[in-house]
Design a protein around this motif. Structure first.
Motif, PDB file in Angstrom:
ATOM      1  N   UNK A  31       0.851  -1.190   0.000  1.00 52.51           N
ATOM      2  CA  UNK A  31       0.000   0.000   0.000  1.00 52.51           C
ATOM      3  C   UNK A  31       0.887   1.240   0.000  1.00 52.51           C
ATOM      4  N   UNK A  34       2.558   3.240   3.021  1.00 52.98           N
ATOM      5  CA  UNK A  34       2.309   2.597   4.315  1.00 52.98           C
ATOM      6  C   UNK A  34       3.389   1.553   4.578  1.00 52.98           C
ATOM      7  N   UNK A  35       3.849   1.479   5.816  1.00 54.21           N
ATOM      8  CA  UNK A  35       4.924   0.538   6.116  1.00 54.21           C
ATOM      9  C   UNK A  35       4.413  -0.662   6.906  1.00 54.21           C
ATOM     10  N   UNK A  36       5.207  -1.731   6.854  1.00 54.15           N
ATOM     11  CA  UNK A  36       5.034  -2.861   7.753  1.00 54.15           C
ATOM     12  C   UNK A  36       6.143  -2.747   8.793  1.00 54.15           C
ATOM     13  N   UNK A  37       5.768  -2.666  10.057  1.00 50.72           N
ATOM     14  CA  UNK A  37       6.793  -2.651  11.107  1.00 50.72           C
ATOM     15  C   UNK A  37       7.014  -4.097  11.521  1.00 50.72           C
ATOM     16  N   UNK A  38       8.227  -4.582  11.307  1.00 47.85           N
ATOM     17  CA  UNK A  38       8.524  -5.995  11.551  1.00 47.85           C
ATOM     18  C   UNK A  38       8.767  -6.242  13.049  1.00 47.85           C
ATOM     19  N   UNK A  39       8.724  -7.501  13.466  1.00 50.72           N
ATOM     20  CA  UNK A  39       8.808  -7.771  14.906  1.00 50.72           C
ATOM     21  C   UNK A  39       9.998  -7.118  15.618  1.00 50.72           C
ATOM     22  N   UNK A  42       9.273  -3.499  15.855  1.00 57.82           N
ATOM     23  CA  UNK A  42       8.138  -3.237  16.737  1.00 57.82           C
ATOM     24  C   UNK A  42       8.522  -3.418  18.206  1.00 57.82           C
ATOM     25  N   UNK A 167       0.663   6.250   6.678  1.00 60.07           N
ATOM     26  CA  UNK A 167       0.130   5.861   7.981  1.00 60.07           C
ATOM     27  C   UNK A 167       1.292   5.784   8.954  1.00 60.07           C
TER      28      UNK A 167
ATOM     29  N   UNK B  62       5.370 -12.764  18.491  1.00 57.72           N
ATOM     30  CA  UNK B  62       5.934 -11.424  18.507  1.00 57.72           C
ATOM     31  C   UNK B  62       4.918 -10.461  17.911  1.00 57.72           C
ATOM     32  N   UNK B  63       4.954  -9.222  18.372  1.00 57.02           N
ATOM     33  CA  UNK B  63       4.065  -8.219  17.799  1.00 57.02           C
ATOM     34  C   UNK B  63       4.696  -7.549  16.595  1.00 57.02           C
ATOM     35  N   UNK B  64       3.844  -7.127  15.676  1.00 58.62           N
ATOM     36  CA  UNK B  64       4.282  -6.374  14.503  1.00 58.62           C
ATOM     37  C   UNK B  64       3.138  -5.451  14.131  1.00 58.62           C
ATOM     38  N   UNK B  65       3.321  -4.700  13.051  1.00 55.70           N
ATOM     39  CA  UNK B  65       2.233  -3.819  12.620  1.00 55.70           C
ATOM     40  C   UNK B  65       2.140  -3.776  11.102  1.00 55.70           C
ATOM     41  N   UNK B  66       0.920  -3.984  10.611  1.00 57.09           N
ATOM     42  CA  UNK B  66       0.647  -4.007   9.171  1.00 57.09           C
ATOM     43  C   UNK B  66      -0.305  -2.861   8.810  1.00 57.09           C
ATOM     44  N   UNK B  67      -0.355  -2.497   7.510  1.00 61.36           N
ATOM     45  CA  UNK B  67      -1.114  -1.302   7.130  1.00 61.36           C
ATOM     46  C   UNK B  67      -2.616  -1.362   7.438  1.00 61.36           C
ATOM     47  N   UNK B  68      -3.143  -0.183   7.722  1.00 63.13           N
ATOM     48  CA  UNK B  68      -4.574   0.014   7.956  1.00 63.13           C
ATOM     49  C   UNK B  68      -5.386  -0.248   6.691  1.00 63.13           C
ATOM     50  N   UNK B  69      -4.766   0.043   5.531  1.00 61.44           N
ATOM     51  CA  UNK B  69      -5.503  -0.035   4.270  1.00 61.44           C
ATOM     52  C   UNK B  69      -5.190  -1.307   3.498  1.00 61.44           C
ATOM     53  N   UNK B  70      -6.215  -1.826   2.844  1.00 58.44           N
ATOM     54  CA  UNK B  70      -6.056  -3.017   2.023  1.00 58.44           C
ATOM     55  C   UNK B  70      -6.532  -2.698   0.607  1.00 58.44           C
ATOM     56  N   UNK B 121      -9.109  -1.876   6.848  1.00 56.40           N
ATOM     57  CA  UNK B 121      -9.078  -3.313   7.178  1.00 56.40           C
ATOM     58  C   UNK B 121     -10.252  -3.735   8.072  1.00 56.40           C
ATOM     59  N   UNK B 127      -3.696  -8.564   3.655  1.00 56.86           N
ATOM     60  CA  UNK B 127      -2.490  -7.737   3.587  1.00 56.86           C
ATOM     61  C   UNK B 127      -1.307  -8.462   4.245  1.00 56.86           C
ATOM     62  N   UNK B 131       2.273 -10.032   2.466  1.00 56.58           N
ATOM     63  CA  UNK B 131       3.603  -9.730   3.016  1.00 56.58           C
ATOM     64  C   UNK B 131       4.387 -11.012   3.296  1.00 56.58           C
ATOM     65  N   UNK B 146       3.069 -14.319  14.595  1.00 50.45           N
ATOM     66  CA  UNK B 146       2.955 -12.860  14.707  1.00 50.45           C
ATOM     67  C   UNK B 146       1.560 -12.428  15.146  1.00 50.45           C
ATOM     68  N   UNK B 151      -6.811  -1.378  15.292  1.00 49.64           N
ATOM     69  CA  UNK B 151      -8.223  -1.037  15.111  1.00 49.64           C
ATOM     70  C   UNK B 151      -8.685  -1.618  13.774  1.00 49.64           C
TER      71      UNK B 151
END
Lengths: 490, 490
Positions: A31, A34-39, A42, A167, B62-70, B121, B127, B131, B146, B151
């Motif tokens: 996207x 928008x980034x993916x924050x990897x473990x 994070x 984002x 482990x925690x990570x973060x992926x984009x809000x938008x798809x 999402x 998404x 990845x 992961x 939200x």
């Protein structure tokens, strides 16, 4: 063995991009922007969050959560606010998909159009002040000291991982007060908390200051900031704290009965730091071999690598290491014992160097005989052989020392790259080499714009500890009462 | 004194709505279907998050973060997935606002239309699997374990605070495995973690089971769930764990080299719990006087209220209480000493009852003389006078006992409201009174649909510990090998 990173001196920007990728911190997503924050990335952000959250709570703030979406009409209520954010808003217009009748796939259902478009929050002042209106009737309801951890979206055209993304994750504090003094004190308190966090946790020295009118938050009467210097001499704004005056209270009609029993508008502040701090952390300390993480934010503070030829040796080393690992953990040190046989010690050394693990222990057959261990620090790349006994204390002291050394080094770098500049020729010449330029400015937006146009330098801030000094503006020659900080910036 | 809550027996639904509001947990926002989670409510959610997050990490996630938008095309890649979510998607179509040329205000800039629409999402399988394709090449990259806290948005038409909102907060775990067995074991492990959390932290007994095909997650081969009973006898699905088979791996072409050096599709799971748990917590335990919170999730576990007539009395009580507060905090108990003079003790008692503080201490002049304190427990509404000495130990034991009592009560309630039903007449009759109905079912979607149509009851789950029992379907009379759980549900 993996290819070396590009060096900082060769290509700072490529070095940063490659490091973010190779150290497994984050990556661009499919996207745009928008980034993916990897473990691993994070885990650093989580440590930042925890430290900041504790500081917010210690100063009486509570967390809450407000909607992701802002009705378009809300955003428009504060005139300069919408002006500042309109150009980069993600807009939700529909609420359903359906199968196309021609069988071409899934389309947006034109019958599911929202009556009023919703903006994905770029910041939450408007939705929060519209809520505060219902929460505040009297001075007894004040102060309201609230923070939220959230994602926000600003549709930036040119993005860069962590530094500027469509984002990003952040915290945004939004407080409401009965008096101007109290709101101003809050604005300043939160700036101080950010500065303390930057310096004590991130080991990154910052300058506290006030933004000029040009650089102020859209909707604020005053914006305070902390500015840090990166290793290429550019500035990075690491946090801002805004005194909102009564602007949002007026836009959303938030009045309260004061102690004198008369109606008055509420005074507000807002303040935030974001995943941008990840970019700052990387660029402030890391080197051509990889990340350099301050121990307080390192997901792994100590890695232990066994050096062995036989299974018996590994077993003997492991027997010695296991109690140490337990003892370190008990002492609050995060430690990893990497006895995997998938990779050789040399590979592991390079890998943990790349990932910025502050302390590396290596133990081989001779160490076992001698009751010693090799201990290497990431920041200075020094090694020493130390006795195994008393290692936990030694490591705790070492971690503190690394934290301090990283800070001192960044501080010395900033000192060495801060210049008092008195002519515009000097200004232009030094700017291309990088650094903070302390120069006189006549206080007008016109001059500020002209300098930016000519040099790409902006006024980073008017330092809070600015010395009174009569001088003349480096550009216009008009009188000035003190120096401000110019720099090119991220 | 504030008006009493509606009673549960009178109007359960109104009781819930009013309680959420009065206990300061959350409120509806100006944005349709989106809620504001207020500080007191959010403090409970934070405790839930912390406990769950610890359990996830202990099991290697482990925690990570992926984009809000798809991107719309991603959502469409798994056929049943898009089928399940298309009807409730918030769609971003533009990225800029501008001032209308006719001066009518701020409008969406028609020139800033996205080439491809983005979906906010509703869940992140698509998404994330797009990845994972880049992260997984060989069995050495697996398993990938992961989780993300985020939200999500589902544009529900009928919303209800915490239970069904357009935006909600949740965690979503997404794991990738080399074998089917491993993925199935993960699916089951996470279900067990959810059950442990529900029972040990929320004090809410749950039944673990499998969803029928009709109720399965869109894109899963199998959905496991935990189901809880609310005090009106309705069911609430409190968490789900999905075995995704190779569906998303195939949709996003995620293949890996297995140990036999051949290419294979990756096996997946996903699992989540959300702010819906807040609704479950409230409805499982609270009473007509307000919240009843299990001590492990209560933001304030103990409140202490001084009863005094003179300032000297207050001072003497405070001098006695302060060391107790410090001692309790040291013992890990969260405690509030409410010596504010803005409200009378009676008001405070009612307020902390409403907010579900598990233990209330009151100390007056006579207690001071006698070296005692009055201690009241919220769950049973009992009071006793106990000696001041040894209070910390007493309170710790009491908190444990309250946690257990709340669980036992909810468990007994469920037992009393679970019925073995053998005829459809019984079924209909009992259903109107509420409860879980254990009944035979012929295993077909048709029968399930027909029963739902006729009674609004759904099959909550096929219990994992289902007893083998020959019988005939309560609706069709066809043969069945065991009972399933029917109920009306939130």
């Amino acid at each position: 063995m993996a290819k070396a990173l590009p060096s900082r001196s060769e290509n700072y920007s490529e070095w940063y991009n490659e490091l973010v990728k190779r150290a497994d911190l984050a990556e661009n997503s499919a996207v745009r922007g928008c980034m993916v924050i990897k473990p691993y990335g994070f885990a650093i952000w989580e440590k930042m969050q925890r430290a900041l959250d504790d500081m917010f709570k210690e100063t009486g703030h509570q967390n809450a959560y407000f909607p992701l979406f802002i009705p378009k009409s809300f955003l428009s209520k504060e005139a300069s606010h919408v002006e500042g954010f309109a150009k980069e808003c993600a807009v939700v217009t529909h609420y359903r998909l359906k199968n196309a009748e021609d069988g071409s796939g899934v389309i947006v259902d034109p019958d599911a159009k929202l009556e009023e478009e919703l903006i994905v929050r770029p910041t939450s002042e408007t939705v929060i002040w519209s809520t505060y209106k219902n929460w505040i009737q009297s001075y007894r309801d004040l102060p309201l000291l609230i923070n939220q951890w959230a994602n926000v979206v600003r549709w930036e055209m040119r993005t860069r991982i962590f530094l500027r993304t469509a984002e990003f994750l952040w915290q945004e504090g939004h407080t409401a007060h009965a008096t101007k003094d109290e709101a101003e004190a809050e604005t300043r308190q939160m700036l101080d908390i950010y500065a303390t966090f930057a310096e004590e946790w991130m080991a990154m020295p910052v300058i506290k200051g006030t933004k000029t009118a040009n650089e102020r938050f859209a909707g604020a009467d005053d914006t305070l900031c902390i500015e840090a210097m990166m290793q290429d001499g550019k500035a990075l704004q690491a946090g801002t704290s805004h005194f909102l005056g009564q602007n949002f209270a007026k836009a959303f009609d938030v009045q309260f009965l004061n102690k004198q029993n008369t109606l008055d508008y509420v005074w507000g502040t807002s303040w935030g730091v974001s995943t941008r701090l990840m970019g700052a952390l990387i660029m402030a300390h890391s080197d051509d071999d990889g990340l350099v993480l301050p121990p307080k934010l390192a997901p792994i503070q100590v890695v232990i690598v066994p050096i062995y030829r036989t299974d018996e040796q590994l077993e003997a080393i492991t027997a010695k290491i296991k109690p140490l690992v337990a003892e370190l953990r008990k002492a609050g040190v995060s430690v990893k014992y990497d006895d995997s046989d998938a990779n050789k010690p040399g590979w592991k050394f390079a890998e943990y160097e790349l990932r910025g693990v502050p302390v590396r222990l290596a133990m081989g057959g001779r160490d076992l005989e001698n009751g010693t261990v090799e201990i290497a620090r990431r920041d200075l790349k020094t090694k020493e052989i130390v006795p195994f006994d008393g290692l936990t204390e030694h490591i705790k002291t070492l971690l503190d020392s690394i934290q301090q050394t990283i800070y001192d080094r960044a501080h010395a770098f900033r000192q060495a790259n801060t210049f008092r500049i008195d002519t515009f020729e000097q200004f232009q010449e030094q700017l291309d080499k990088g650094g903070f330029l302390l120069a006189h400015w006549d206080g007008t937006s016109e001059t500020e714009e002209a300098i930016k146009e000519a040099t790409k330098a902006t006024i980073r801030c008017i330092p809070l500890d600015q010395e009174a000094e009569e001088g003349s503006c480096v550009y216009s020659g008009k009188p000035s009462a003190g120096r401000v900080i110019f720099a090119r910036a991220y």
